[in-house]
Design a protein around this motif. Structure first.
Motif, PDB file in Angstrom:
ATOM      1  N   MET A  19      56.700  42.833 -14.273  1.00  0.00           N
ATOM      2  CA  MET A  19      55.465  43.604 -14.121  1.00  0.00           C
ATOM      3  C   MET A  19      54.365  42.740 -13.525  1.00  0.00           C
ATOM      4  O   MET A  19      53.598  43.185 -12.660  1.00  0.00           O
ATOM      5  CB  MET A  19      55.018  44.151 -15.474  1.00  0.00           C
ATOM      6  N   GLN A  20      54.276  41.503 -13.994  1.00  0.00           N
ATOM      7  CA  GLN A  20      53.273  40.588 -13.442  1.00  0.00           C
ATOM      8  C   GLN A  20      53.515  40.334 -11.960  1.00  0.00           C
ATOM      9  O   GLN A  20      52.576  40.306 -11.158  1.00  0.00           O
ATOM     10  CB  GLN A  20      53.316  39.249 -14.187  1.00  0.00           C
ATOM     11  N   ALA A  21      54.773  40.142 -11.590  1.00  0.00           N
ATOM     12  CA  ALA A  21      55.099  39.900 -10.188  1.00  0.00           C
ATOM     13  C   ALA A  21      54.703  41.092  -9.330  1.00  0.00           C
ATOM     14  O   ALA A  21      54.156  40.933  -8.228  1.00  0.00           O
ATOM     15  CB  ALA A  21      56.593  39.603 -10.035  1.00  0.00           C
ATOM     16  N   ALA A  22      54.959  42.316  -9.841  1.00  0.00           N
ATOM     17  CA  ALA A  22      54.583  43.515  -9.094  1.00  0.00           C
ATOM     18  C   ALA A  22      53.068  43.622  -8.962  1.00  0.00           C
ATOM     19  O   ALA A  22      52.538  43.951  -7.894  1.00  0.00           O
ATOM     20  CB  ALA A  22      55.137  44.755  -9.786  1.00  0.00           C
ATOM     21  N   ALA A  23      52.345  43.343 -10.055  1.00  0.00           N
ATOM     22  CA  ALA A  23      50.881  43.415 -10.020  1.00  0.00           C
ATOM     23  C   ALA A  23      50.310  42.378  -9.067  1.00  0.00           C
ATOM     24  O   ALA A  23      49.376  42.659  -8.302  1.00  0.00           O
ATOM     25  CB  ALA A  23      50.322  43.232 -11.427  1.00  0.00           C
TER      26      ALA A  23
END
Length: 297
Positions: A230-234
């Motif tokens: 999720m962090q990578a996507a954000a």
């Protein structure tokens, strides 16, 4: 000796009724009549000699004893169902392992290597469940866990032994659009930028800034995400800077979706481990662990 066990039908009805707080909704889920569910629960109460539900004109609620028993029964039924599905899937062929794993490590590092495992050990089936925090192995039926943590956290996981797989280096990364024409930035500039937080590692940014000798009062501020994916996507969407383990974002770094914001890694604080209960090791787990160590070195 005959076991003191109620019927699985009674337990199944009780668990559904406890979860829904309703005999009617439990009956709908189980494709039974409301009366049948009620009779099964009443029979269970008679069997254990304890009132599990308080019944009134306005509905039903669990008693304190019923709440405790419902939690235990739910776990046991889940475990029994999982064991049954594992057995049905084996069909007398090979062996199987059930692993708990931190999700992003499993999807981005482990599973892409499974074709190699299939070539070496074609009879071994590996089932994966998501776990981000330590748990009691005895309550789950899980054989081992892939866990990211500090040596101290691993030592505090009671009743287990751990095998070091690989250390974790973390770097600040973000979308190239967030840097505009700045290129890589200093820790001082980074402290003023929007920071993406990992909910399972709330002090990660503060540790990074402390290692740089920088006072960053906003190091724990910013939106929180439970998973590194999720962090990578954000971060790829330009929402902020993420502090990411580099081995989990190789694809984004290679494609340019993410770039290094500040080339100062934080090394050696955490690592990935294979954690297992401190019991006699199954042959299947021994073979898997040997393969895993070869992949991580």
């Amino acid at each position: 000796m005959r076991r003191k066990l109620p019927s699985t039908q009674a337990l199944n009805c009780f668990e559904a009724a406890a979860r829904h707080q309703s005999f009617t909704r439990a009956a709908q889920e189980l494709a039974l009549t409301q009366g049948a569910v009620s009779r099964q629960v009443t029979a269970l109460e008679a069997f254990v000699g304890v009132t599990l539900f308080k019944r009134s004109q306005h509905g039903m609620t669990l008693t304190p004893a019923g709440e405790d028993y419902a939690r235990l029964v739910s776990r046991r039924l889940d475990s029994l169902e999982r064991d049954t599905l594992d057995l049905m899937g084996r069909q007398d062929q090979g062996d199987a392992l059930t692993l708990a794993a931190v999700p992003t490590f499993a999807t981005r590092w482990l599973i892409p290597r499974f074709p190699l495992l299939a070539d070496e050990q074609p009879q071994l089936q590996v089932h994966i469940e998501t776990r981000t925090r330590p748990f009691l192995f005895g309550d789950t039926g899980i054989d081992a866990a892939l866990y990211a943590g500090t040596p101290e956290q691993v030592r505090q996981w009671a009743g287990t032994q751990a095998t070091l797989l690989c250390p974790e280096d973390v770097l600040p990364v973000c979308s190239p659009a967030l840097l505009t024409d700045m290129g890589e930035v200093s820790p001082e500039i980074l402290a003023s930028m929007p920071l993406l937080q990992q909910s399972t590692r709330p002090e990660a940014w503060r540790d990074w800034f402390d290692a740089q000798g920088i006072y960053a009062p906003r190091s724990m501020a910013g939106p929180r995400y439970e998973l590194f994916s999720m962090q990578a996507a954000a971060a790829s969407c330009g929402l902020g800077v993420a502090l990411m383990p580099t081995l989990l974002i190789q694809a984004e770094l290679a494609s340019g979706a993410l770039v290094v914001a500040c080339p100062r890694p934080l090394r050696g604080q955490r690592a990935y481990y294979l954690v297992q209960p401190d019991l006699q090791e199954r042959t299947a787990l021994t073979c898997f662990k040997e393969w895993l160590l070869r992949q991580s070195h």
